[in-house]
Design a protein around this motif. Sequence first.
Motif, PDB file in Angstrom:
ATOM      1  N   PHE A  21      45.460  32.275  50.706  1.00 28.60           N
ATOM      2  CA  PHE A  21      45.100  33.396  51.586  1.00 28.60           C
ATOM      3  C   PHE A  21      43.803  33.103  52.342  1.00 28.60           C
ATOM      4  CE2 PHE A  21      42.647  37.290  52.271  1.00 28.60           C
ATOM      5  CZ  PHE A  21      43.529  38.024  53.061  1.00 28.60           C
ATOM      6  N   LEU A  22      42.820  32.558  51.631  1.00 25.72           N
ATOM      7  CA  LEU A  22      41.537  32.251  52.259  1.00 25.72           C
ATOM      8  C   LEU A  22      41.674  31.168  53.312  1.00 25.72           C
ATOM      9  CD1 LEU A  22      39.204  32.355  49.110  1.00 25.72           C
ATOM     10  CD2 LEU A  22      39.331  34.048  50.947  1.00 25.72           C
ATOM     11  N   VAL A  23      42.537  30.177  53.062  1.00 27.76           N
ATOM     12  CA  VAL A  23      42.779  29.109  54.041  1.00 27.76           C
ATOM     13  C   VAL A  23      43.427  29.682  55.299  1.00 27.76           C
ATOM     14  CG1 VAL A  23      44.135  27.035  54.526  1.00 27.76           C
ATOM     15  CG2 VAL A  23      42.918  27.229  52.367  1.00 27.76           C
ATOM     16  N   LYS A  24      44.488  30.486  55.105  1.00 32.58           N
ATOM     17  CA  LYS A  24      45.211  31.077  56.233  1.00 32.58           C
ATOM     18  C   LYS A  24      44.336  32.045  57.032  1.00 32.58           C
ATOM     19  CE  LYS A  24      49.952  30.685  54.513  1.00 32.58           C
ATOM     20  NZ  LYS A  24      51.183  31.411  54.122  1.00 32.58           N
ATOM     21  N   SER A  25      43.395  32.683  56.335  1.00 32.90           N
ATOM     22  CA  SER A  25      42.518  33.663  57.000  1.00 32.90           C
ATOM     23  C   SER A  25      41.325  32.999  57.671  1.00 32.90           C
ATOM     24  CB  SER A  25      42.026  34.691  55.982  1.00 32.90           C
ATOM     25  OG  SER A  25      43.108  35.357  55.370  1.00 32.90           O
ATOM     26  N   GLY A  26      41.152  31.724  57.419  1.00 33.97           N
ATOM     27  CA  GLY A  26      40.014  31.020  58.010  1.00 33.97           C
ATOM     28  C   GLY A  26      38.682  31.381  57.372  1.00 33.97           C
ATOM     29  N   GLU A  27      38.732  31.961  56.164  1.00 37.79           N
ATOM     30  CA  GLU A  27      37.508  32.353  55.450  1.00 37.79           C
ATOM     31  C   GLU A  27      36.987  31.148  54.652  1.00 37.79           C
ATOM     32  OE1 GLU A  27      35.955  35.170  55.694  1.00 37.79           O
ATOM     33  OE2 GLU A  27      37.440  36.330  56.809  1.00 37.79           O
ATOM     34  N   TYR A  28      36.493  30.167  55.380  1.00 37.07           N
ATOM     35  CA  TYR A  28      36.163  28.893  54.743  1.00 37.07           C
ATOM     36  C   TYR A  28      34.921  28.956  53.854  1.00 37.07           C
ATOM     37  CZ  TYR A  28      39.679  27.229  57.987  1.00 37.07           C
ATOM     38  OH  TYR A  28      40.849  27.065  58.673  1.00 37.07           O
ATOM     39  N   GLN A  29      33.968  29.808  54.208  1.00 36.87           N
ATOM     40  CA  GLN A  29      32.779  29.956  53.372  1.00 36.87           C
ATOM     41  C   GLN A  29      33.144  30.608  52.033  1.00 36.87           C
ATOM     42  OE1 GLN A  29      29.487  31.910  55.267  1.00 36.87           O
ATOM     43  NE2 GLN A  29      28.094  31.590  53.556  1.00 36.87           N
ATOM     44  N   GLU A  30      33.967  31.649  52.106  1.00 34.23           N
ATOM     45  CA  GLU A  30      34.435  32.316  50.886  1.00 34.23           C
ATOM     46  C   GLU A  30      35.314  31.363  50.064  1.00 34.23           C
ATOM     47  OE1 GLU A  30      34.544  35.041  48.016  1.00 34.23           O
ATOM     48  OE2 GLU A  30      33.374  35.244  49.869  1.00 34.23           O
ATOM     49  N   LEU A  31      36.106  30.551  50.770  1.00 32.89           N
ATOM     50  CA  LEU A  31      36.958  29.555  50.116  1.00 32.89           C
ATOM     51  C   LEU A  31      36.104  28.563  49.333  1.00 32.89           C
ATOM     52  CD1 LEU A  31      39.751  28.164  49.723  1.00 32.89           C
ATOM     53  CD2 LEU A  31      39.268  26.897  51.830  1.00 32.89           C
ATOM     54  N   GLU A  32      35.014  28.127  49.957  1.00 30.01           N
ATOM     55  CA  GLU A  32      34.107  27.182  49.301  1.00 30.01           C
ATOM     56  C   GLU A  32      33.494  27.788  48.041  1.00 30.01           C
ATOM     57  OE1 GLU A  32      30.019  24.630  50.304  1.00 30.01           O
ATOM     58  OE2 GLU A  32      31.110  25.648  51.912  1.00 30.01           O
ATOM     59  N   HIS A  33      33.062  29.044  48.133  1.00 37.14           N
ATOM     60  CA  HIS A  33      32.468  29.731  46.969  1.00 37.14           C
ATOM     61  C   HIS A  33      33.500  29.879  45.852  1.00 37.14           C
ATOM     62  CE1 HIS A  33      28.752  30.396  48.930  1.00 37.14           C
ATOM     63  NE2 HIS A  33      29.156  31.367  49.744  1.00 37.14           N
ATOM     64  N   TYR A  34      34.722  30.230  46.234  1.00 37.70           N
ATOM     65  CA  TYR A  34      35.782  30.440  45.238  1.00 37.70           C
ATOM     66  C   TYR A  34      36.086  29.134  44.501  1.00 37.70           C
ATOM     67  CZ  TYR A  34      39.883  32.703  43.187  1.00 37.70           C
ATOM     68  OH  TYR A  34      40.773  33.260  42.305  1.00 37.70           O
ATOM     69  N   ILE A  35      36.192  28.037  45.258  1.00 41.61           N
ATOM     70  CA  ILE A  35      36.475  26.734  44.654  1.00 41.61           C
ATOM     71  C   ILE A  35      35.319  26.294  43.755  1.00 41.61           C
ATOM     72  CG2 ILE A  35      36.801  24.270  45.139  1.00 41.61           C
ATOM     73  CD1 ILE A  35      38.357  25.109  47.651  1.00 41.61           C
ATOM     74  N   GLU A  36      34.088  26.556  44.193  1.00 41.86           N
ATOM     75  CA  GLU A  36      32.908  26.205  43.393  1.00 41.86           C
ATOM     76  C   GLU A  36      32.946  26.938  42.049  1.00 41.86           C
ATOM     77  OE1 GLU A  36      29.515  27.085  45.783  1.00 41.86           O
ATOM     78  OE2 GLU A  36      29.630  25.206  46.917  1.00 41.86           O
ATOM     79  N   ASN A  37      33.236  28.241  42.078  1.00 40.94           N
ATOM     80  CA  ASN A  37      33.288  29.032  40.846  1.00 40.94           C
ATOM     81  C   ASN A  37      34.436  28.582  39.945  1.00 40.94           C
ATOM     82  OD1 ASN A  37      31.094  30.675  41.494  1.00 40.94           O
ATOM     83  ND2 ASN A  37      32.355  32.114  42.631  1.00 40.94           N
ATOM     84  N   LEU A  38      35.570  28.258  40.553  1.00 41.79           N
ATOM     85  CA  LEU A  38      36.719  27.786  39.789  1.00 41.79           C
ATOM     86  C   LEU A  38      36.416  26.448  39.125  1.00 41.79           C
ATOM     87  CD1 LEU A  38      39.563  28.863  39.264  1.00 41.79           C
ATOM     88  CD2 LEU A  38      40.374  27.508  41.197  1.00 41.79           C
ATOM     89  N   THR A  39      35.728  25.588  39.865  1.00 44.60           N
ATOM     90  CA  THR A  39      35.338  24.272  39.335  1.00 44.60           C
ATOM     91  C   THR A  39      34.378  24.422  38.159  1.00 44.60           C
ATOM     92  OG1 THR A  39      35.600  23.279  41.536  1.00 44.60           O
ATOM     93  CG2 THR A  39      34.337  22.023  39.911  1.00 44.60           C
ATOM     94  N   LYS A  40      33.450  25.377  38.266  1.00 43.03           N
ATOM     95  CA  LYS A  40      32.508  25.624  37.168  1.00 43.03           C
ATOM     96  C   LYS A  40      33.243  26.055  35.904  1.00 43.03           C
ATOM     97  CE  LYS A  40      28.494  26.912  39.991  1.00 43.03           C
ATOM     98  NZ  LYS A  40      27.631  28.031  40.441  1.00 43.03           N
ATOM     99  N   GLU A  41      34.238  26.933  36.073  1.00 44.28           N
ATOM    100  CA  GLU A  41      35.024  27.394  34.912  1.00 44.28           C
ATOM    101  C   GLU A  41      35.767  26.238  34.256  1.00 44.28           C
ATOM    102  OE1 GLU A  41      37.586  30.676  35.565  1.00 44.28           O
ATOM    103  OE2 GLU A  41      36.037  31.964  36.406  1.00 44.28           O
TER     104      GLU A  41
END
Length: 198
Positions: A30-50
């Motif tokens: 959804f974030l990719v399709k919406s072009g919300e790349y900054q939010e996408l980056e934060h989400y991936i960072e948090n997922l990676t931390k987990e």
Amino acid sequence: MDKIFDIENNIVNTKAWQHDWSNHLSVLLFLVKSGEYQELEHYIENLTKEIKVLEKQLLNVDNIILKAIISQKIEIAKNFGIEFILKLDIPEEIKIKNIDLSTLINNLLDNSIEANIITGTYRWIKLEIFKMKENLYITVKNTINCEIKQEDGKYKTTKQGGKGIGLRQIDKIVKSYKGSIIRKIEDDIFITKILIPL
């Protein structure tokens, strides 16, 4: 019947894990399709931390059966806001049948998660597994917020209907390996200690 119960239990846990990751992938798409790349980056960072936290917790687990079970239970516990504390030093080869090991750890952790779900306060589970002097030690501690009755010196299940299949399975497996088990309550903490000769 007991083996069928354990297989069904594992299927449910696997589906929960798959459902969790399916949700993550849906959010990422959804974030990719919406072009919300900054939010996408934060989400991936948090997922990676987990993922890194999980990998660090399971660093000392060479046994693939235990690693799979504990990983699933951590994910399930997290969904209920339960903190999982691990202290593991497990040999790769354990002289316990995989089906018995799976049934034992699954039931121990399922009981702890279920006890935590009805606890309104700070929720946590601590799992310790280590080998010492040719013995395997397993300790599970979890918070409780209800009275647990005893019958003939043994704790009874708190589940509706009071069947206690999990408790009986645990006792049966420990006994079959000539091990010992102690259950006790200290300061609203339920403690299970198991010793199995290897």
